[in-house]
Write an enzyme that holds these catalytic residues in place. Structure first.
Site, PDB file in Angstrom:
ATOM      1  N   TYR A  50      -1.065  10.830 -10.082  1.00  0.00           N
ATOM      2  CA  TYR A  50      -2.071  10.313  -9.732  1.00  0.00           C
ATOM      3  C   TYR A  50      -3.200  11.058  -9.018  1.00  0.00           C
ATOM      4  O   TYR A  50      -2.784  12.026  -8.351  1.00  0.00           O
ATOM      5  CB  TYR A  50      -1.697   8.923  -8.702  1.00  0.00           C
ATOM      6  CG  TYR A  50      -0.984   8.037  -9.519  1.00  0.00           C
ATOM      7  CD1 TYR A  50      -0.975   7.683 -10.698  1.00  0.00           C
ATOM      8  CD2 TYR A  50      -0.356   7.103  -8.515  1.00  0.00           C
ATOM      9  CE1 TYR A  50      -0.251   6.645 -11.357  1.00  0.00           C
ATOM     10  CE2 TYR A  50       0.422   6.106  -8.955  1.00  0.00           C
ATOM     11  CZ  TYR A  50       0.579   5.836 -10.289  1.00  0.00           C
ATOM     12  OH  TYR A  50       1.360   4.700 -10.986  1.00  0.00           O
ATOM     13  N   SER A 196      -0.756  -2.870 -12.383  1.00  0.00           N
ATOM     14  CA  SER A 196      -2.079  -3.426 -12.799  1.00  0.00           C
ATOM     15  C   SER A 196      -1.642  -4.970 -12.760  1.00  0.00           C
ATOM     16  O   SER A 196      -2.299  -5.651 -13.853  1.00  0.00           O
ATOM     17  CB  SER A 196      -2.373  -3.027 -14.145  1.00  0.00           C
ATOM     18  OG  SER A 196      -2.666  -1.740 -14.408  1.00  0.00           O
TER      19      SER A 196
END
Length: 321
Positions: A50, A196
């Protein structure tokens, strides 16, 4: 916030995910962790991939002096070569190297939940999980996880060493896990972490056709964010908003509350860099949805309602394997 189980790991019902579309600085990460604790959330999810590998280090600095107050999940296996081309590495030797690096970046002696981020099709999953099991024996990780694994792969991984959690995309507009994975997780006692859960911001109503995404935002490449598909999907979000108003909550809260009704071992992990969104998301754990709203959501987001695949072809080929 009430709590749930990922295998034997006790976690809050809603986790705090890393913001992956725009970078958060150290001060923002530290503030998010503090406010998350206030809201009853002590579970932070990150990855060595990330923000080009910098988010773990930010989390490590933010946790200094309060490591014992948090449950840390991180991932390995998503790689990029010198030219920036994405790849996957599940070789046992790489597993060990990646863990050592994550431990250094997170400034900790142990990772609470360690996932393989993507499945390396050139390495037997038994070999990758076997290396993870050695890390557990060495006291460097506490629980094992796997991300975007198909049912057959999940079974093989779990047979090698019990998996605490499967992390896979799941939301009102990405419901593939309902085909088989949720039942399998229930049978095997594996928790499910839904990434998500807000449709990459689209279900929240914050990202619309008029939204200008920053240059380089990966959503530019996703089919569901292409103009024609966005128009169709925007109509779904409008109706979602109407249902949210009836329930007296936001789109995001409705989306998260819906996920929590699906199974008692599901833990959504919305990512954010904004404290007000964090607080709003956390409150979703206390929302009880009416039967009428649940039925309306089922009809609204029926199969075929959403326009576009969840990933472009290159990325789609690397999930659910």
């Amino acid at each position: 916030m009430h709590r749930r189980k990922l295998g034997s790991l006790d976690v809050p019902a809603i986790a705090l995910g890393a913001p992956i579309y725009d970078a958060a600085d150290d001060a923002e990460v530290s503030e998010l962790l503090s406010r998350s604790l206030e809201a009853g959330g002590d579970f932070i999810d990150t990855s060595d991939a990330y923000q080009n590998g910098t988010h773990e280090a930010s989390v490590g600095r933010a946790l200094k002096g309060r490591r014992d107050k948090f449950i840390i999940a991180t991932k390995f296996g998503n790689t990029r070569d010198a030219g920036g081309k994405p790849g996957v590495d599940g070789r046992p030797e790489y597993v060990m190297q990646a863990c050592e690096k994550s431990l250094r970046q997170l400034q900790t002696d142990v990772i609470d939940l360690y996932y393989i981020h993507r499945i390396d099709q050139t390495v037997p999953i038994e070999d990758t999980v076997g290396a993870m099991a050695k890390l557990k024996q060495q006291g460097k990780i506490r629980h094992l996880g796997i991300s975007e694994a198909a049912p057959a792969t999940l079974k093989r991984a779990h047979a090698t060493h019990p998996m605490a959690a499967l992390q896979t995309e799941y939301s009102l507009w990405s419901r593939e896990p309902e085909n088989e994975l949720l039942d399998l997780c229930s049978q095997l006692g594996i928790g499910f972490v839904a990434y998500s859960p807000l449709g990459r911001g689209f279900l929240s109503g914050v990202v619309t056709e008029a939204t200008t995404l920053e240059k380089g935002d990966m959503r530019f490449t996703h089919p569901r964010f292409q103009p024609d598909n966005m128009k169709r999907n925007a109509k779904l979000v409008e109706e979602l908003g109407a249902l949210a108003r009836k329930e007296g909550c936001s789109n995001a809260q409705l989306s998260l509350a819906w996920l929590l009704t699906r199974r008692d071992f599901i833990v959504p992990v919305p990512g954010t860099r904004q404290v007000h969104w964090l607080r709003e998301n956390a409150k979703a754990a206390d929302i009880k949805l009416s039967a009428a709203t649940l039925a309306a959501l089922e009809k609204l987001f029926a199969r075929g309602a959403v326009a576009g695949e969840r990933y472009p072809p290159g990325l789609l080929s690397r999930v659910h394997i």
